[in-house]
Design an enzyme around this catalytic site. Structure first.
Site, PDB file in Angstrom:
ATOM      1  CB  CYS A 186      53.782  28.318  38.748  1.00 30.35           C
ATOM      2  SG  CYS A 186      53.815  29.620  39.960  1.00 30.35           S
ATOM      3  NE  ARG A 236      52.603  26.507  33.033  1.00 35.60           N
ATOM      4  CZ  ARG A 236      51.520  25.755  32.943  1.00 35.60           C
ATOM      5  NH1 ARG A 236      51.237  25.175  31.797  1.00 35.60           N
ATOM      6  NH2 ARG A 236      50.732  25.564  33.958  1.00 35.60           N
ATOM      7  CD1 TRP A 280      52.898  35.427  36.392  1.00 34.84           C
ATOM      8  CD2 TRP A 280      51.367  34.937  37.949  1.00 34.84           C
ATOM      9  NE1 TRP A 280      51.899  36.364  36.313  1.00 34.84           N
ATOM     10  CE2 TRP A 280      50.937  36.089  37.256  1.00 34.84           C
ATOM     11  CE3 TRP A 280      50.561  34.441  38.977  1.00 34.84           C
ATOM     12  CZ2 TRP A 280      49.751  36.750  37.546  1.00 34.84           C
ATOM     13  CZ3 TRP A 280      49.379  35.098  39.272  1.00 34.84           C
ATOM     14  CH2 TRP A 280      48.986  36.239  38.561  1.00 34.84           C
ATOM     15  CG  ASN A 318      51.390  25.417  38.880  1.00 35.81           C
ATOM     16  OD1 ASN A 318      50.909  26.503  39.161  1.00 35.81           O
ATOM     17  ND2 ASN A 318      51.195  24.818  37.715  1.00 35.81           N
ATOM     18  N   GLY A 319      50.277  26.513  42.030  1.00 32.04           N
ATOM     19  CA  GLY A 319      48.942  26.589  42.625  1.00 32.04           C
ATOM     20  C   GLY A 319      48.942  27.531  43.810  1.00 32.04           C
ATOM     21  CD  GLU A 363      40.238  39.296  22.728  1.00 32.43           C
ATOM     22  OE1 GLU A 363      39.818  39.305  23.894  1.00 32.43           O
ATOM     23  OE2 GLU A 363      41.342  38.799  22.416  1.00 32.43           O
ATOM     24  CE  LYS A 415      44.742  39.824  23.091  1.00 31.54           C
ATOM     25  NZ  LYS A 415      43.732  38.908  23.460  1.00 31.54           N
ATOM     26  CD  GLU A 463      45.796  40.165  27.279  1.00 31.28           C
ATOM     27  OE1 GLU A 463      45.514  40.075  26.070  1.00 31.28           O
ATOM     28  OE2 GLU A 463      45.911  39.185  28.018  1.00 31.28           O
ATOM     29  CG  HIS A 502      23.058  55.601  28.886  1.00 30.64           C
ATOM     30  ND1 HIS A 502      21.868  56.239  29.163  1.00 30.64           N
ATOM     31  CD2 HIS A 502      22.864  54.936  27.724  1.00 30.64           C
ATOM     32  CE1 HIS A 502      20.976  55.952  28.232  1.00 30.64           C
ATOM     33  NE2 HIS A 502      21.562  55.159  27.334  1.00 30.64           N
ATOM     34  CE  LYS A 506      48.667  31.424  25.376  1.00 28.04           C
ATOM     35  NZ  LYS A 506      47.927  32.489  24.680  1.00 28.04           N
TER      36      LYS A 506
HETATM   37  O1  M6R Z   1      43.302  29.413  28.666  1.00 33.45           O
HETATM   38  P1  M6R Z   1      42.063  30.251  28.831  1.00 33.45           P
HETATM   39  O2  M6R Z   1      41.414  30.569  27.525  1.00 33.45           O
HETATM   40  O3  M6R Z   1      41.100  29.665  29.805  1.00 33.45           O
HETATM   41  O4  M6R Z   1      42.595  31.607  29.433  1.00 33.45           O
HETATM   42  C1  M6R Z   1      41.703  32.616  29.812  1.00 33.45           C
HETATM   43  C2  M6R Z   1      42.423  33.927  30.008  1.00 33.45           C
HETATM   44  O5  M6R Z   1      43.370  33.818  31.022  1.00 33.45           O
HETATM   45  C3  M6R Z   1      43.112  34.400  28.720  1.00 33.45           C
HETATM   46  O6  M6R Z   1      42.211  34.513  27.669  1.00 33.45           O
HETATM   47  C4  M6R Z   1      43.786  35.753  28.951  1.00 33.45           C
HETATM   48  O7  M6R Z   1      42.819  36.740  29.125  1.00 33.45           O
HETATM   49  C5  M6R Z   1      44.735  36.065  27.801  1.00 33.45           C
HETATM   50  N1  M6R Z   1      45.881  36.749  28.302  1.00 33.45           N
HETATM   51  C6  M6R Z   1      44.110  36.896  26.754  1.00 33.45           C
HETATM   52  O8  M6R Z   1      44.984  37.429  25.829  1.00 33.45           O
END
Ligand code: M6R
Length: 614
Positions: free
Chosen positions: A2, A27, A77, A103-104, A487, A491, A494, A510, A609
């Site tokens: 948002c 965002r 969003w 927003n929120g 990570e 990636k 996502e 395991h 974001k």
């Molecule tokens: O702004 P932040 O680093 O606090 O955000 C945390 C997560 O929302 C952020 O890392 C999210 O997992 C990304 N989409 C990763 O690519």
């Protein structure tokens, strides 16, 4: 997640709002809308999907909207209700006179909805926000004062909000307020801008005021009046934003993500500037207020973060424990805030966040602060809410990151942890001088090693084509690269929507080994060092179950040629720095797979974001 914009002044507002929303697109959103004060009426326009749909909707209304000089806008969003036209913001009260964007998350919206319905309000959307529109309108009916109506309404709201409100009775007044959600007011000459983030206003003004929680600002073209939750007028803290107008340009790259991956050598150079001059000089962290005494008094460190930042935090734990010998716990902020943690004045709490606005991490930080802990924030946004809570700050200076998938900010966070861990080790004298000098020398070589990876991506691209159609993917590693496996998998998930998982390789046998067969790619992050041989054995075990084996390695070991179908090679590096080097090809692999599959790389479905709701 948002985004809000608003404007009141003497210039035509439509393009100001649409351009502002475009700057907030990064965002993440799924619908949009604006409300404009036009002649005697407020007009609301909404569209599902991308902002271009809203622009197209407005094309057929040019004559009625072009002279408007006050309005509010929103990208949504979805949290409550699908991303439909009805649920898109702005929301109005039943008579349409009061209009707002939010927003929120309003946590008590169900109770409010019941109460307002009993009073005769008719709800048209499934959103939590609509309850606020009716609530403010009901207060306005009694007070006939928009600021007072907002003030009274916010006393009944539980949850997080940034609100921007307008009313038909007011030709040129916006009322804004916030709690646990970002909001700032840009100050121009005879005009004001409202936004969730700096990029939406920076092209118009560098003068701005960040609202604190529970403050309410009433804005007309001539002035801004700021009050607290009890109605007392407050002094205004106007800041000069340390930003240049950001051309959110891809600079010739197909996607922001690819551009941001390629910026990483410079990101590493930038964070080292002013902090590490030479291998035999001490690390300088001007905004870190830890000394021998505070470090001696610590009995633990807690690092809290979400998503990619959480993975950087896991590497940070490894480094701090290794260099400083202090016990470190790492926890997802969303878990930390709902349990009784052992946190006190002897705990150093480190919050890691690219945006500095992530609601869960912000709440966790506030909780820890209330318990007397020293708060250290690692963030890409020194102007963020988290930075404002900090006792100590490590800004990572990665520059704005537009792509929803974090890449360069992760590398910058890793660098922040190297600097911080070695800085604390210097204070504690817990690492001998020759080792310290060699670590710093290695750190200074990282940019050129990343450059080397980026200058030849053929093998990664080949690999991406070979595995793009897989349904699942497993990343395995051990030791300091276990977070790299997590990570790398995040990636891929996502941006390609492939089901990818990261495991510590020793855990395969395991349970997860049951999933291995000839359809399953297993990527081993095989970096030279203490766990190399162990991981090699784990890779043999996977190969024996017919998994499709890929290695990411800096080893010249000939055994690898028989074991792996694809080998992605990276420059050699000391084990402790290998997470920085290993991550770059994994970012590229995820990128090229998603690109090959034709996915929306920079704005993947369902993601935002900046996650400003808990
Ligand atoms: O702004 P932040 O680093 O606090 O955000 C945390 C997560 O929302 C952020 O890392 C999210 O997992 C990304 N989409 C990763 O690519």
């Amino acid at each position: 997640m948002c985004g809000i914009v608003g404007y009141v002044g003497d210039r035509p507002v439509v393009d100001i709002l649409l351009d502002g929303l475009e700057q907030l697109e990064y965002r993440g959103y799924d619908s949009s809308g604006i409300a404009l004060k036009c002649a005697d009426d407020i007009k609301v326009y909404k569209a599902e999907g991308k902002l271009i749909n809203l622009r197209n909707t407005l094309k057929s209304h040019v004559s009625e909207v072009s002279s408007s000089t006050m309005g509010i806008g929103h990208i949504r969003w979805a949290t409550h209700g699908a991303p439909t036209l009805l649920n898109a913001h702005p929301h109005t009260c039943n008579c349409g006179n009061l209009v707002l964007v939010h927003n929120g998350i309003i946590e008590n919206y169900k109770e409010l909805r019941e109460k307002l319905t009993a009073q005769g309000c008719v709800f048209r959307s499934q959103t939590d926000t609509e309850a606020v529109a009716h609530l403010v309108a009901s207060k306005y009916a009694k007070t006939k004062d928009l600021t007072e109506a907002v003030r009274l309404a916010t006393q009944e709201i539980e949850g997080a909000y940034a609100l921007c409100v307008m009313h038909n009775d007011y030709k040129n007044t916006l009322v804004v307020t916030k709690r646990n959600a970002p909001l700032l007011v840009g100050i121009g000459e005879g005009e004001f801008y409202v936004a969730s983030d700096v990029p939406a206003i920076i092209k118009h003004t560098k003068k701005a005021m960040y609202l604190n929680d529970n403050q309410i600002a009433t804005i007309t073209p001539e002035k801004l009046v700021l009050i607290d939750k009890d109605g007392n007028e407050l002094p205004q803290k106007i800041e000069v934003l340390p930003w240049e107008p950001v051309a959110l340009s891809k600079m010739g790259y197909k996607h922001f993500m690819l551009k941001e991956i390629h910026e990483q050598p410079d990101v590493v150079r930038n964070i080292l500037v002013g902090k590490l001059h030479a291998p035999d000089e001490p690390i300088v962290l001007n905004e870190v207020k830890l000394n021998k005494e505070t470090l001696k008094n610590l009995n633990r460190i807690q690092i809290i973060a979400c998503g990619t930042s959480l993975h950087a935090a896991m590497v940070g734990k490894y480094l701090i424990e290794n260099f400083c010998g202090i016990a470190v716990d790492v926890e997802a902020s969303s878990e930390y805030i709902y349990r009784k943690t052992v946190t006190d004045a002897h705990t150093l709490v480190i919050g890691v966040s690219q945006s500095g606005e992530t609601a869960d991490t912000l709440t966790a930080i506030k909780q820890a602060k209330a318990k007397g802990s020293h708060i250290l924030i690692i963030t890409n946004r020194p102007d963020s809410a988290m930075a404002r809570e900090a006792d100590s700050l490590v800004p990572v200076n990665a520059g704005i990151e537009v792509s929803v998938a974090a890449t360069k900010s992760y590398t910058a966070q890793l660098m922040a942890f190297y600097l911080l861990a070695l800085y604390m080790a210097e204070i504690k004298e817990s690492v001998d001088v020759p080792t310290m000098t060699s670590l710093k020398a290695e750190m200074m070589l990282l940019p050129q090693k990343i450059d080397q990876i980026l200058s030849n991506t053929d093998e990664v691209q080949k690999c991406a084509r070979a595995y793009a159609n897989t349904k699942d993917f497993i990343y395995v590693a051990r030791g300091i690269n276990f977070p790299t496996a997590l990570e790398g998998a995040l990636k891929l998930k996502e941006i390609s929507y492939i089901n990818a998982t990261g495991y510590p390789a020793g855990e395969l046998k395991h349970g997860p080994i049951a999933m291995l067969d000839e359809t399953m790619p297993v990527l081993s992050i095989l970096m030279n060092g203490s766990v190399y041989e162990k991981l090699l054995s784990n890779s043999e075990e996977a190969k024996a179950r017919n998994a499709r084996m890929i290695a990411l390695t800096n080893s010249n070991d000939e055994k690898l040629n028989d074991l792996f179908e694809h080998i992605i090679r990276v420059p050699d590096v000391q084990e402790l720095f290998s997470p920085v080097i290993a991550m770059v090809p994994l970012q590229l692999l995820a990128y090229y797979i998603a690109e090959f599959l034709g996915k929306d790389v920079d704005q993947p479905r369902n993601l935002a974001k900046s996650v400003t709701v808990e």
